[in-house]
Scaffold this motif. Structure first.
Motif, PDB file in Angstrom:
ATOM      1  N   ILE A 189      32.336  43.654  33.875  1.00  0.00           N
ATOM      2  CA  ILE A 189      32.610  43.878  35.197  1.00  0.00           C
ATOM      3  C   ILE A 189      32.745  42.405  35.646  1.00  0.00           C
ATOM      4  CG2 ILE A 189      31.936  44.393  37.770  1.00  0.00           C
ATOM      5  CD1 ILE A 189      32.384  47.004  35.953  1.00  0.00           C
ATOM      6  N   LYS A 190      34.152  42.486  36.265  1.00  0.00           N
ATOM      7  CA  LYS A 190      34.610  40.734  36.692  1.00  0.00           C
ATOM      8  C   LYS A 190      34.374  40.765  38.326  1.00  0.00           C
ATOM      9  CE  LYS A 190      37.022  36.880  36.893  1.00  0.00           C
ATOM     10  NZ  LYS A 190      38.366  36.365  36.385  1.00  0.00           N
ATOM     11  N   VAL A 191      33.430  39.747  38.636  1.00  0.00           N
ATOM     12  CA  VAL A 191      33.352  39.397  39.973  1.00  0.00           C
ATOM     13  C   VAL A 191      34.139  38.224  40.350  1.00  0.00           C
ATOM     14  CG1 VAL A 191      30.911  40.386  40.414  1.00  0.00           C
ATOM     15  CG2 VAL A 191      31.241  38.158  39.421  1.00  0.00           C
ATOM     16  N   GLN A 192      34.495  38.175  41.802  1.00  0.00           N
ATOM     17  CA  GLN A 192      35.599  37.292  42.342  1.00  0.00           C
ATOM     18  C   GLN A 192      34.886  36.548  43.343  1.00  0.00           C
ATOM     19  OE1 GLN A 192      37.633  36.484  39.668  1.00  0.00           O
ATOM     20  NE2 GLN A 192      39.577  36.446  41.048  1.00  0.00           N
ATOM     21  N   SER A 193      35.861  35.462  43.830  1.00  0.00           N
ATOM     22  CA  SER A 193      35.263  34.355  44.810  1.00  0.00           C
ATOM     23  C   SER A 193      35.005  34.881  46.205  1.00  0.00           C
ATOM     24  CB  SER A 193      36.260  33.442  45.046  1.00  0.00           C
ATOM     25  OG  SER A 193      36.346  32.553  43.676  1.00  0.00           O
ATOM     26  N   ARG A 194      35.885  36.178  46.738  1.00  0.00           N
ATOM     27  CA  ARG A 194      35.791  36.413  48.102  1.00  0.00           C
ATOM     28  C   ARG A 194      34.506  37.467  48.332  1.00  0.00           C
ATOM     29  NH1 ARG A 194      41.799  36.313  49.687  1.00  0.00           N
ATOM     30  NH2 ARG A 194      42.355  34.248  49.414  1.00  0.00           N
ATOM     31  N   LEU A 195      33.862  38.018  47.429  1.00  0.00           N
ATOM     32  CA  LEU A 195      32.826  39.182  47.599  1.00  0.00           C
ATOM     33  C   LEU A 195      32.058  38.706  48.563  1.00  0.00           C
ATOM     34  CD1 LEU A 195      32.262  40.188  43.973  1.00  0.00           C
ATOM     35  CD2 LEU A 195      33.089  41.670  45.807  1.00  0.00           C
TER      36      LEU A 195
END
Ligand SMILES: [Zn+2]
Length: 487
Positions: A189-195
Motif C-alpha cells: 500500500i503506498k502512502v503519500q504526503s498529503r494524508l
C-alpha cells in the motif's frame, strides 16, 4: 500430388516434433555457461575468481570453480575471462506507466531498464490494470522486461498530489481502500504526503490487520519517527527525515504545515521556504538523528533515498540539470515537453541562494544515508524514473554512485540493488548468485568493487534465464531511440 500413407505419417510426426520444440524453446531457452568469470558474491561479500556459472530452465543450476563445473553439452558458451558477474539489479522506486500508456512503458521504459541490467522493479504508483497487463506480457514471454512488483494507486489526502490516487480521510476509508486493493494483487500500500494524521494511522492499522505492508512518503502531518513506529516498511525520498533530525523539529513541522498569509506573492512564498530550509539546516542535531536511526533499526524501516530524483529534480541546480544530455535521444517529443516543464518549474524564480541551500540539503542527505548504513538500516537503490531528468535504467547506476558518495562501500551499494531488495520483497530465490536462484545476472567488463561506476560497463544480461549479449542490448537501446524519434 499423392503421398504414401507412411510419408504422411512421417510428415505429421515431423510437424508435431517441430511444434513441440518451438513451444519448449519459447518457454525455456537453452542452458548458458558463463566460464572463467569472477563472481561477485553479494551474500558473503567476496569475489570468486575463475568461476563458471550454469543457467538452465531459468535458474542458476551450478556455481563453482571452472575446473569442477560440468557444462551441459547443449549450453550456449560465454567466455567470462576478465569479466565480473553480479546479480540482476533492482530499481525499488519507479513509475513504469508514468511515461504515457500504452506505448511509454513498452517502447521507452522496458528496453532502457533491460539494457541497463535492471531485472526487478518496484512500481511505486500506477494503475493496477496497466501494470498487471504489462506483467502478463513479460511473464508470457511476449515482451522483454523485469520482474514487476507494484503498489497500485497512491493513498493521499484531498486533493491528492498525483494520479492515480484514492483519497483516504478516515478509518472507514482506510478499511475500504485496503480491502479493495489487496485482492487486486498489489504488493504494498503506498502512502503519500498529503494524508491527514487520522487517515495515515488508520492506514497503518488497517495494513496490519489485513496483513499487507505499507510504504511511501512520510506525510507532512506525521513525523518520520512516528512513521517508523507505525510500521511503515520503507520510506521514500528521505521524506521527513532531515527535519526529523532538527532540534527544532516540532516548530519547523508546524511552520511547514501552516498556510502563508492571504495573497502571498510567489517571491514571498519562496522566501518563506528558504528561511524554513535554512532553519532546518542550522538546527540539525546529533542527538535527534541518533534517536531517529534507533527507531529505524528497531522497526526495520528500510530506506529508498532515490538520489537521482533528489539531485536532478527535487533539489535541481543549474549544474545538476541534465538538459542536452546525450540520452535525451530516448525521449519522445511528448515526454521531452513534460521534462522541460519540470526543469523550468524547478529553476524558475530560483536564485543562487536557493541553489546553495539545495546543494547543502543534498550533502546532508548523503551524510544521513551514510549514517543509516553504518547503523545497519537497509538501504535500497531506487530512482523515481521516469520523473524529469531521471532516465530509466541509467539512473539506477547513478544512484549506486550516490550511495557510494554517501559512504556505502561498492559492495554495500551493490547489495542495495540486489540482496536488500530481494530480502525486502521476501524473494529468497533472488538477489544473489547461487545454485537454485532465479537466473537474473549482469556480466560486467570491469570490477564494480574497485569502482562502482563499472556497473555501467554491461557486457551481457541474463534476464529470467534468457541471454542478451551486447548486440541485443544495443538493439534494445536503438529501438527506444527509434521510438522517441518517431513519437
Ligand atoms: Zn515516485
Amino acid at each position: 500430388m499423392r503421398f504414401s500413407f507412411r510419408a504422411r505419417i512421417l510428415f505429421l510426426i515431423a510437424f508435431f516434433a517441430l511444434f513441440v520444440l518451438a513451444a519448449c524453446s519459447s518457454r525455456s531457452p537453452l542452458p548458458i555457461a558463463i566460464t572463467h568469470v569472477t563472481v561477485i558474491d553479494v551474500a558473503q561479500g567476496q569475489s570468486l575468481p575463475d568461476s563458471t556459472v550454469i543457467v538452465s530452465e531459468r535458474r542458476i543450476t551450478q556455481v563453482g570453480p571452472s575446473l569442477s563445473v560440468n557444462i551441459p553439452g547443449n549450453a550456449k558458451m560465454l567466455d567470462g575471462t576478465g569479466k565480473y558477474l553480479i546479480p540482476g539489479l533492482a530499481d525499488m522506486h519507479l513509475h513504469l506507466t508514468g511515461a504515457g500508456e500504452p506505448t511509454g512503458s513498452r517502447e521507452f521504459f522496458l528496453p532502457l531498464l533491460v539494457a541497463n541490467g535492471v531485472t526487478t522493479v518496484r512500481d511505486m504508483g500506477g494503475k493496477v490494470e496497466y501494470l498487471k497487463k504489462l506483467r502478463e506480457e513479460i511473464d508470457s514471454g511476449k515482451r522483454l522486461g523485469p520482474r514487476i512488483f507494484f503498489t497500485g494507486p497512491y493513498l493521499d489526502g484531498d486533493p491528492p498530489g498525483y494520479q492515480p490516487a484514492i483519497v483516504v480521510r478516515n478509518a472507514s476509508d482506510a478499511h475500504q481502500t485496503v480491502a479493495e486493493l489487496k485482492p487486486q494483487g498489489v504488493d504494498f500500500i503506498k502512502v503519500q504526503s498529503r494524508l491527514s494524521r487520522e487517515a495515515y494511522f488508520a492506514i497503518a492499522r488497517e495494513s496490519q490487520t489485513q496483513q499487507i505492508r505499507f510504504v511511501g512518503h512520510v506525510p507532512d502531518t506525521v513525523s518520520a519517527l512516528e512513521a517508523a513506529d507505525a510500521g511503515q516498511a520503507s520510506i521514500e525520498h528521505l521524506t521527513g527525515i532531515l527535519v526529523a533530525t532538527s532540534s527544532r523539529e516540532e516548530e519547523l513541522r508546524r511552520r511547514q504545515l501552516a498556510a502563508g498569509p492571504p495573497n502571498e506573492s510567489v517571491d514571498a512564498a519562496l522566501e518563506r521556504s528558504r528561511t524554513w530550509q535554512r532553519d532546518v539546516l542550522e538546527s540539525l542535531s546529533l542527538q535527534k538523528s541518533a534517536a531517529l536511526l534507533n527507531a529505524f533499526v528497531k522497526n526495520h524501516t528500510a530506506q529508498v533515498p532515490t538520489f537521482p530524483v533528489l539531485v536532478h529534480m527535487g533539489f535541481l541546480t543549474p549544474e545538476t540539470d541534465l538538459r542536452g544530455d546525450p540520452r535525451s535521444k530516448y525521449l519522445s517529443s511528448e515526454l521531452r515537453k513534460i521534462w522541460e516543464q519540470g526543469r523550468k518549474g524547478g529553476l524558475e524564480h530560483r536564485t543562487e541562494t536557493d541553489f546553495a541551500l539545495r546543494r547543502e540539503i543534498v550533502q546532508r542527505s548523503l551524510e544521513i544515508v551514510g549514517k543509516m548504513n553504518a547503523a545497519g538500516i537497509a538501504i535500497m537503490a531506487g530512482t523515481d524514473a521516469a520523473a524529469p531528468n531521471v532516465f530509466p535504467g541509467f539512473s539506477l547506476h547513478e544512484d549506486l554512485e550516490f550511495l557510494v558518495k554517501a559512504g556505502l562501500t561498492p559492495l554495500q551499494a551493490l547489495q542495495a540493488a540486489t540482496r536488500n531488495p530481494a530480502r525486502f520483497l521476501a524473494r529468497a530465490n533472488q538477489g544473489t548468485i547461487a545454485a537454485g536462484q532465479c537466473a537474473d545476472l549482469v556480466l560486467l567488463d570491469a570490477n564494480p568493487l574497485q569502482d562502482i561506476r563499472n556497473t555501467q560497463q554491461v557486457r551481457a544480461v541474463v534476464l529470467n534465464g534468457q541471454l542478451l549479449e551486447r548486440r541485443d542490448l544495443d538493439a534494445l537501446l536503438d529501438s527506444a531511440s527509434h521510438f522517441a524519434a518517431t513519437h
